[in-house]
Design a protein around this motif. Structure first.
Motif, PDB file in Angstrom:
ATOM      1  N   LYS A   3      36.659  45.811  -8.709  1.00 38.46           N
ATOM      2  CA  LYS A   3      35.829  44.625  -8.479  1.00 38.46           C
ATOM      3  C   LYS A   3      35.125  44.190  -9.759  1.00 38.46           C
ATOM      4  O   LYS A   3      34.948  43.006 -10.000  1.00 38.46           O
ATOM      5  CB  LYS A   3      34.792  44.905  -7.395  1.00 38.46           C
ATOM      6  N   MET A   4      34.715  45.147 -10.579  1.00 39.97           N
ATOM      7  CA  MET A   4      33.994  44.805 -11.797  1.00 39.97           C
ATOM      8  C   MET A   4      34.886  44.052 -12.776  1.00 39.97           C
ATOM      9  O   MET A   4      34.438  43.098 -13.407  1.00 39.97           O
ATOM     10  CB  MET A   4      33.435  46.065 -12.447  1.00 39.97           C
ATOM     11  N   SER A   5      36.141  44.424 -12.912  1.00 34.34           N
ATOM     12  CA  SER A   5      37.032  43.705 -13.813  1.00 34.34           C
ATOM     13  C   SER A   5      37.283  42.283 -13.305  1.00 34.34           C
ATOM     14  O   SER A   5      37.422  41.351 -14.095  1.00 34.34           O
ATOM     15  CB  SER A   5      38.344  44.456 -14.002  1.00 34.34           C
ATOM     16  N   PHE A   6      37.314  42.111 -11.997  1.00 38.86           N
ATOM     17  CA  PHE A   6      37.473  40.765 -11.430  1.00 38.86           C
ATOM     18  C   PHE A   6      36.267  39.899 -11.775  1.00 38.86           C
ATOM     19  O   PHE A   6      36.407  38.742 -12.182  1.00 38.86           O
ATOM     20  CB  PHE A   6      37.641  40.857  -9.908  1.00 38.86           C
ATOM     21  N   ILE A   7      35.079  40.458 -11.651  1.00 33.32           N
ATOM     22  CA  ILE A   7      33.861  39.706 -11.951  1.00 33.32           C
ATOM     23  C   ILE A   7      33.796  39.374 -13.446  1.00 33.32           C
ATOM     24  O   ILE A   7      33.424  38.264 -13.830  1.00 33.32           O
ATOM     25  CB  ILE A   7      32.617  40.508 -11.499  1.00 33.32           C
ATOM     26  N   LYS A   8      34.173  40.310 -14.299  1.00 29.45           N
ATOM     27  CA  LYS A   8      34.201  40.041 -15.742  1.00 29.45           C
ATOM     28  C   LYS A   8      35.203  38.940 -16.055  1.00 29.45           C
ATOM     29  O   LYS A   8      34.931  38.054 -16.868  1.00 29.45           O
ATOM     30  CB  LYS A   8      34.558  41.306 -16.507  1.00 29.45           C
ATOM     31  N   GLY A   9      36.355  38.981 -15.433  1.00 28.21           N
ATOM     32  CA  GLY A   9      37.372  37.950 -15.645  1.00 28.21           C
ATOM     33  C   GLY A   9      36.894  36.579 -15.206  1.00 28.21           C
ATOM     34  O   GLY A   9      37.140  35.573 -15.877  1.00 28.21           O
ATOM     35  N   MET A  10      36.202  36.551 -14.066  1.00 25.62           N
ATOM     36  CA  MET A  10      35.647  35.276 -13.593  1.00 25.62           C
ATOM     37  C   MET A  10      34.601  34.749 -14.570  1.00 25.62           C
ATOM     38  O   MET A  10      34.556  33.553 -14.845  1.00 25.62           O
ATOM     39  CB  MET A  10      35.026  35.450 -12.205  1.00 25.62           C
ATOM     40  N   GLY A  11      33.770  35.624 -15.113  1.00 29.39           N
ATOM     41  CA  GLY A  11      32.742  35.208 -16.067  1.00 29.39           C
ATOM     42  C   GLY A  11      33.344  34.657 -17.350  1.00 29.39           C
ATOM     43  O   GLY A  11      32.908  33.631 -17.867  1.00 29.39           O
ATOM     44  N   VAL A  12      34.364  35.349 -17.856  1.00 27.90           N
ATOM     45  CA  VAL A  12      35.027  34.880 -19.072  1.00 27.90           C
ATOM     46  C   VAL A  12      35.714  33.542 -18.813  1.00 27.90           C
ATOM     47  O   VAL A  12      35.645  32.620 -19.631  1.00 27.90           O
ATOM     48  CB  VAL A  12      36.024  35.940 -19.587  1.00 27.90           C
ATOM     49  N   GLY A  13      36.359  33.418 -17.679  1.00 20.26           N
ATOM     50  CA  GLY A  13      37.028  32.155 -17.338  1.00 20.26           C
ATOM     51  C   GLY A  13      36.048  31.005 -17.205  1.00 20.26           C
ATOM     52  O   GLY A  13      36.320  29.888 -17.653  1.00 20.26           O
ATOM     53  N   LEU A  14      34.892  31.279 -16.624  1.00 16.04           N
ATOM     54  CA  LEU A  14      33.865  30.250 -16.479  1.00 16.04           C
ATOM     55  C   LEU A  14      33.339  29.825 -17.843  1.00 16.04           C
ATOM     56  O   LEU A  14      33.167  28.632 -18.115  1.00 16.04           O
ATOM     57  CB  LEU A  14      32.732  30.778 -15.612  1.00 16.04           C
ATOM     58  N   ALA A  15      33.094  30.794 -18.727  1.00 13.65           N
ATOM     59  CA  ALA A  15      32.584  30.478 -20.066  1.00 13.65           C
ATOM     60  C   ALA A  15      33.604  29.674 -20.864  1.00 13.65           C
ATOM     61  O   ALA A  15      33.262  28.669 -21.504  1.00 13.65           O
ATOM     62  CB  ALA A  15      32.230  31.761 -20.801  1.00 13.65           C
ATOM     63  N   VAL A  16      34.865  30.097 -20.837  1.00 12.19           N
ATOM     64  CA  VAL A  16      35.905  29.385 -21.578  1.00 12.19           C
ATOM     65  C   VAL A  16      36.105  27.979 -21.008  1.00 12.19           C
ATOM     66  O   VAL A  16      36.233  27.015 -21.758  1.00 12.19           O
ATOM     67  CB  VAL A  16      37.228  30.188 -21.568  1.00 12.19           C
ATOM     68  N   GLY A  17      36.084  27.856 -19.702  1.00 13.07           N
ATOM     69  CA  GLY A  17      36.246  26.544 -19.075  1.00 13.07           C
ATOM     70  C   GLY A  17      35.128  25.585 -19.436  1.00 13.07           C
ATOM     71  O   GLY A  17      35.358  24.401 -19.692  1.00 13.07           O
ATOM     72  N   MET A  19      33.285  25.714 -22.163  1.00 12.98           N
ATOM     73  CA  MET A  19      33.421  25.364 -23.581  1.00 12.98           C
ATOM     74  C   MET A  19      34.496  24.308 -23.782  1.00 12.98           C
ATOM     75  O   MET A  19      34.311  23.359 -24.547  1.00 12.98           O
ATOM     76  CB  MET A  19      33.734  26.607 -24.404  1.00 12.98           C
ATOM     77  N   VAL A  20      35.615  24.437 -23.087  1.00  7.95           N
ATOM     78  CA  VAL A  20      36.685  23.447 -23.191  1.00  7.95           C
ATOM     79  C   VAL A  20      36.200  22.096 -22.659  1.00  7.95           C
ATOM     80  O   VAL A  20      36.494  21.049 -23.232  1.00  7.95           O
ATOM     81  CB  VAL A  20      37.947  23.929 -22.436  1.00  7.95           C
ATOM     82  N   GLY A  21      35.417  22.124 -21.594  1.00  7.59           N
ATOM     83  CA  GLY A  21      34.872  20.882 -21.043  1.00  7.59           C
ATOM     84  C   GLY A  21      33.940  20.184 -22.013  1.00  7.59           C
ATOM     85  O   GLY A  21      33.962  18.957 -22.135  1.00  7.59           O
ATOM     86  N   MET A  22      33.110  20.951 -22.718  1.00  7.99           N
ATOM     87  CA  MET A  22      32.200  20.342 -23.690  1.00  7.99           C
ATOM     88  C   MET A  22      32.967  19.754 -24.872  1.00  7.99           C
ATOM     89  O   MET A  22      32.603  18.712 -25.399  1.00  7.99           O
ATOM     90  CB  MET A  22      31.182  21.366 -24.181  1.00  7.99           C
ATOM     91  N   VAL A  23      34.027  20.433 -25.300  1.00  7.81           N
ATOM     92  CA  VAL A  23      34.810  19.924 -26.426  1.00  7.81           C
ATOM     93  C   VAL A  23      35.583  18.681 -26.016  1.00  7.81           C
ATOM     94  O   VAL A  23      35.701  17.732 -26.798  1.00  7.81           O
ATOM     95  CB  VAL A  23      35.764  21.022 -26.945  1.00  7.81           C
ATOM     96  N   ALA A  24      36.078  18.643 -24.797  1.00  9.26           N
ATOM     97  CA  ALA A  24      36.905  17.525 -24.351  1.00  9.26           C
ATOM     98  C   ALA A  24      36.085  16.315 -23.927  1.00  9.26           C
ATOM     99  O   ALA A  24      36.626  15.215 -23.818  1.00  9.26           O
ATOM    100  CB  ALA A  24      37.789  17.969 -23.187  1.00  9.26           C
TER     101      ALA A  24
END
Length: 54
Positions: A3-17, A19-24
């Motif tokens: 479960k912890m790796s899933f939560i970390k993955g969701m956090g990284v995906g949210l942060a990257v998403g 950042m891409v939204g701000m750049v675009a």
């Protein structure tokens, strides 16, 4: 699945998403911001002059 790796993955995906939204996102034009600043400075000078009685 851990479960912890899933939560970390969701956090990284949210942060990257986000950042891409701000750049675009479309950039605001600086000329309109500068124009607004000049107008507000003019208004302040006028108000001070009226208060002093000039």
């Amino acid at each position: 699945m851990n479960k912890m790796s899933f939560i970390k993955g969701m956090g990284v995906g949210l942060a990257v998403g986000s950042m891409v939204g701000m750049v675009a996102a479309p950039k605001k034009q600086k000329s309109s911001t500068i124009g607004k600043a000049i107008r507000s400075v003019g208004d302040v000078v006028e108000n001070v002059a009226n208060t002093i009685g000039l």
